[in-house]
Design an enzyme around this catalytic site. Structure first.
Site, PDB file in Angstrom:
ATOM      1  CD  GLU A   9      40.614  40.506  34.981  1.00  0.00           C
ATOM      2  OE1 GLU A   9      41.653  39.869  34.690  1.00  0.00           O
ATOM      3  OE2 GLU A   9      40.540  41.744  34.923  1.00  0.00           O
TER       4      GLU A   9
ATOM      5  CD  GLU B  82      44.808  42.248  37.269  1.00  0.00           C
ATOM      6  OE1 GLU B  82      45.857  42.582  36.695  1.00  0.00           O
ATOM      7  OE2 GLU B  82      44.288  41.134  37.131  1.00  0.00           O
TER       8      GLU B  82
END
Ligand SMILES: *[C@@H]1O[C@H](CO)[C@@H](O)[C@H](O)[C@H]1NC(C)=O
Ligand SMILES: *[C@@H]1O[C@H](CO)[C@@H](O)[C@H](O)[C@H]1NC(C)=O
Ligand SMILES: *[C@@H]1O[C@H](CO)[C@@H](O)[C@H](O)[C@H]1NC(C)=O
Ligand SMILES: *[C@@H]1O[C@H](CO)[C@@H](O)[C@H](O)[C@H]1NC(C)=O
Ligand SMILES: *[C@@H]1O[C@H](CO)[C@@H](O)[C@H](O)[C@H]1NC(C)=O
Length: 884
Positions: free
Chosen positions: A255, A186
């Site tokens: 995710e 991320e």
């Protein structure tokens, strides 16, 4: 049954052939195209289950992996936890819960693939985002940017892991399970904070990773500027509108947040499974090809591994497998059905390069996947077969919709997707849950000394405290060792503790003159201690007495204090409760105090104490003595604690206890305690805290509409966590040592030890529900000899392993009402309901009952009937003795 073209094809694709000894698969290569990950030459639709190995014990891993596979996972996904693997710079650790090789091999031996997310920054609500705390002491280091010291350390660790995996033959091309890796994590979310250096770092990280020659694709999630040779991927609650940054890359979802984590003093988030299934179905509908549940099993933040600010010890995450590894139902079961439906579509999903899109209403849309299967067929069935699968979506949050597709009308509940593996029949709708509900209860605390004596089942209702004898020891306030040192400044917390402990004592001495006292008295003011900025918790002691505490995340603290004439001892205890795990510049965040510390309301204005002489002490005496180990606990002198003793702060407690019998997961109820840490037989089970979540804020939850972590919370007005997992493998039959450090005062005599199991299970299936998904593989169905319309739905009930359905507490075929634990018959009820269900289920681990008039007779013509059942599951050994 498997001798059909359809099934032969599926078999070839899904059960990658188990190879020779030492290999889990025949070696295969992994690549990708714009549509999907390509495994051994075949595009695949992949369901992945997130499990973090150190959040469970190695003894739990086999069952977690097996339950993931049974739930329909093809892949297990995990991060790699640098802080656990290199606790001291240059000293690696790969044992116990950090035995990564063992974990990867278990995944392979179960026939599942692995997505290994090395990071090595992982976030993960893990202490310091997975970075070892020593990393911040590397000279000149700046994390996650174009910084040579950081890049050197990062590369060293990533290389270490890749080489370890290669040495152990764990990559796909070696016959191992690893099909994908991940570098960074991320980073795109914070890249902007680093300017050009951030952009350069992304390129460096990508090149460095690929340069390690691992031979499988690398992913960067949330990274829109990932280079062409790296896959980019989406994280979030919904990822159906995500598009990769290149036409040559497939749509990956690393995710899928199927729940959320909790903070001390917060409520417990839940994500409704109807919405979760909707999100997954929408993703595959709109071109997705790899989807991972973050988390499929969340587990426990043992020890001091939980991240911050202030994350609790449980990492249950509302995942399909709960903190203890038990099925969370109906979540697990409904997703299992969803996965089976998606797998039925896989031949069409992979055959088509892109779907045909049809808008069938303002908020209704259909995606159709068509193609011809030519590959994978045996010579006996070498003809090409055309395949078609369709996803019908109603995105309207409020209203159901009738939509016409290929000449048929389909009714879709609000916010739902119907999956049609043959473009005609609905196999599954995301909003129609056919899976059972399980209600978990805590009880069955039988001390093992009574193991062989048959116990009456009423025993479960008694509250049994863990022990009748407790010993105690006081923890000194302030300095306790020669390792104390003095500085004329307020030092940053982590710079001093190196995170060897949550605790850092700051002590100073302040002289107060008679004039000063008179000034306060005359002006009716009292002095205040002011701290510009503080995290996570401070306790202020004046002259040996606790004067107050404050908690927060870089908050200003102003606290009135009582001082006497002469010398006053001021002791500040700074505590961390999980280091920051998210955000840019983590290495600069630090902990403890920032800015100035002052005494206000003084005669001559503020007295700045920042540059006073401060003496420092890291940690607790008992902690550094390792009081929680058997050896130490037995060699120091403890005092007997009387049951009526007044709760005292900063105390250690010790007792011995017998393990509950059986195999059900074991929990401690620490609801009677304040804040501290607990160890069982030397294993640190985590921090505990009695903070209560705000009373208001939990609302009834509707699955319809976009989810956020605040949408569906429970437990308002209660302590965030009272149950603490003690893994079975940490226990012996008796004489287990429990040691606790308690800061605020609590009553250990009220601690209980219990087991958790799904004792009450309920199923509810209308006669109009879809038939079980396995019938789609039946040869007569494939050959068209039977029509899906001839098949009846089934109600399926299943207890956990080693448990048996001991009784049917409710059964009604007709128009039953209410929810699990509050069921009642309606006006229409088949009188044989209970006997039919009891006959089919009682004494078994699982059972299925066809929901139709053929089984129950028709209790009310022309009305849609539903079968509703409530059953009780008991440990098989109890169920046997109960029926004797
Ligand atoms: C995988 O790819 C490599 C490089 O192209 C090739 O040498 C190897 O034979 C392939 N392995 C398999 C099992 O296809
Ligand atoms: C499948 O094969 C048939 C006959 O070869 C062809 O007409 C049709 O276009 C093919 N369908 C797709 C979706 O490729
Ligand atoms: C603190 O350290 C000094 C210097 O080593 C030592 O003399 C003193 O005894 C220590 N204090 C305690 C309470 O151990
Ligand atoms: C921590 O210590 C390092 C080296 O001693 C120093 O450079 C740095 O400024 C310190 N950090 C804080 C926040 O005090
Ligand atoms: C139990 O079910 C009845 C009827 O379905 C309902 O009226 C009642 O509110 C329910 N009670 C609880 C505690 O949920």
């Amino acid at each position: 049954m498997l001798s059909t073209p359809f099934f032969v094809f599926c078999l070839l694709l899904t059960t990658a052939l188990i190879g020779v000894a030492g290999e889990y698969f025949k070696p295969f290569n992994v690549s990708y195209d714009h549509r999907a990950i390509v495994i051994d030459g075949h595009r695949r639709m992949l369901i992945s289950a997130g499990i973090h190995y150190p959040r469970a014990t190695p003894q739990m891993w086999p069952s977690l992996i097996a339950k993931s596979k049974e739930g329909g996972a093809d892949v297990i996904q995990t991060y790699v936890f640098w802080s656990g693997h290199e606790p001291v710079k240059g000293k690696y650790y790969f044992e116990g819960r950090y035995n990564l090789v063992k974990f990867v091999k278990l995944v392979g031996s179960n026939g599942l693939y692995l997505h290994l997310r090395i990071g090595p920054y992982v976030c993960a609500e893990w202490n310091f985002g997975g970075f070892p705390v020593w990393l911040r002491d590397v000279p000149g280091i700046e994390f996650r940017t174009n910084n040579e010291p950081f890049k050197r350390e990062m590369q060293r660790f990533v290389k270490k892991i890749v080489e370890l995996m290669r040495e152990e033959n764990l990559f796909s091309w070696q016959g191992g399970p690893i099909i994908m890796l991940q570098i960074e994590n991320e980073y795109g979310n914070i890249e902007g904070a680093y300017g050009q250096k951030g952009k350069d770092y992304v390129k460096w990280a990508a090149n460095m990773a690929v340069g390690l020659g691992a031979g499988v694709p690398w992913v960067m999630c949330q990274q829109v500027d990932a280079p062409e040779f790296i896959l980019d991927a989406c994280n979030g609650y919904y990822c159906d509108s995500f598009r990769p940054n290149s036409k040559k890359k497939p749509m990956l979802w690393t995710e899928n947040w199927d729940g959320w984590f909790a903070s001390w003093g917060g409520a417990i988030p839940h994500r409704p499974v109807e919405d979760l299934a909707f999100a997954v179905a929408r993703f595959f509908q709109r071109g997705g090809s790899f989807q991972n549940y973050y988390m499929y099993f969340g587990g426990t933040n043992f020890g001091r591994t939980s991240g911050g600010p202030n994350y609790i010890t449980s990492y249950d995450y509302d995942a399909p497998l709960d903190e203890y590894g038990l099925l969370s139902q109906p979540k697990w079961g409904h997703l299992k059905d969803l996965h089976a439906a998606i797998k039925l579509c896989e031949p069409a999903l992979v055959a088509a390069d892109s779907p045909q899109y049809m808008k069938l209403g303002p908020q209704q849309e259909v995606h159709v996947y068509r193609g011809n299967i030519t590959q994978g067929l045996t010579t006996a069935f070498s003809t090409s077969k055309s395949v078609c699968a369709a996803f019908l979506a109603n995105i309207d949050e409020h209203k159901a919709a009738d939509i016409e597709f290929l000449g048929q009308v389909y009714t879709l509940p609000p916010w739902s997707v119907s999956i049609l593996p043959d473009c005609r029949h609905v196999a599954f709708n995301t909003a129609k849950v056919g899976a059972q509900t399980s209600i978990k209860l805590v009880d069955f605390n039988l001390p093992s000394s009574k193991m062989n004596v048959p116990q009456p089942l009423t025993f479960q209702d008694e509250v049994t405290y863990i022990a009748n004898d407790w010993m105690t020891l006081k923890e000194p306030i302030g300095l306790w060792s020669k390792n104390n040192f003095t500085s004329l400044s307020i030092m940053e917390h982590l710079n001093v503790t190196k995170d060897k402990s949550d605790y850092l004592w700051y002590t100073t001495r302040l002289y107060i003159s008679e004039d000063e006292i008179s000034f306060w008295e005359e002006n009716e003011v009292s002095p205040e201690l002011s701290i510009d900025s503080m995290r996570d918790l401070v306790r202020i002691f004046i002259n040996g007495k606790l004067s107050g505490s404050a908690k927060g995340d870089w908050i200003k603290v102003v606290h009135p204090i009582q001082l006497v004439q002469g010398y006053n001892d001021i002791v500040l205890l700074s505590e961390t409760v999980g280091l920051q795990n998210y955000g840019a510049f983590l290495e600069k965040d630090g902990a403890g105090f920032k800015g100035r510390i002052k005494l206000t309301n003084s005669k001559n204005g503020d007295v700045d104490l920042t540059e006073s002489s401060w003496t420092y002490q890291v940690g607790l005496k008992g902690e550094f003595q390792k009081l929680y180990t058997r050896e130490k606990a037995e060699s120091v002198r403890w005092m007997k604690l009387t049951p009526d003793a007044t709760p005292s702060i900063f105390s250690w407690y010790k007792t011995y206890f017998d393990a509950p019998v059986g195999t059900d997961p074991v929990v401690l109820n620490l609801g009677s305690m304040g804040k501290g840490q607990a160890w069982v037989n030397g294993h640190h089970i985590g921090r505990y805290w009695d903070l209560i979540s705000p009373k208001d804020g939990c609302r009834p939850c509707d699955y319809r509409g976009a989810y956020s972590s605040e949408k569906c919370t429970t437990n308002c007005g209660n302590p965030t966590q009272i149950w603490y997992h003690v893994p079975r493998s940490w226990l012996q039959r008796d004489q287990n040592l429990l040691v606790m450090f308690e800061e605020t005062g609590g009553n250990p005599y009220k601690i209980t030890i219990n087991t958790i199991s799904a004792q009450t299970i309920c199923g509810r299936v209308p006669e109009t529900h879809y038939p079980p998904l396995h019938i789609w593989g039946h040869p007569d169905f494939i050959n068209g000899k039977i029509s899906i319309n001839d098949m009846t739905p089934e109600l399926h009930l299943q207890c956990e392993d080693e448990h048996t359905i001991s009784s049917i507490e409710f059964a009604s075929y007709g128009t039953p009402q209410g929810n699990c634990q509050n069921l009642s018959k309606g006006n229409c009820h088949a009188p044989n309901s209970l006997s039919v269900v009891s006959q089919a289920c009682q004494g078994r681990n699982s059972c299925s009952i066809a929901v139709s008039n053929d089984v129950f007779g028709d209790p009310c013509r022309g009305i849609v009937k539903t079968l509703s059942v409530q059953a009780r599951c008991l440990p098989s050994s109890f169920a046997r003795s109960a029926s004797m």
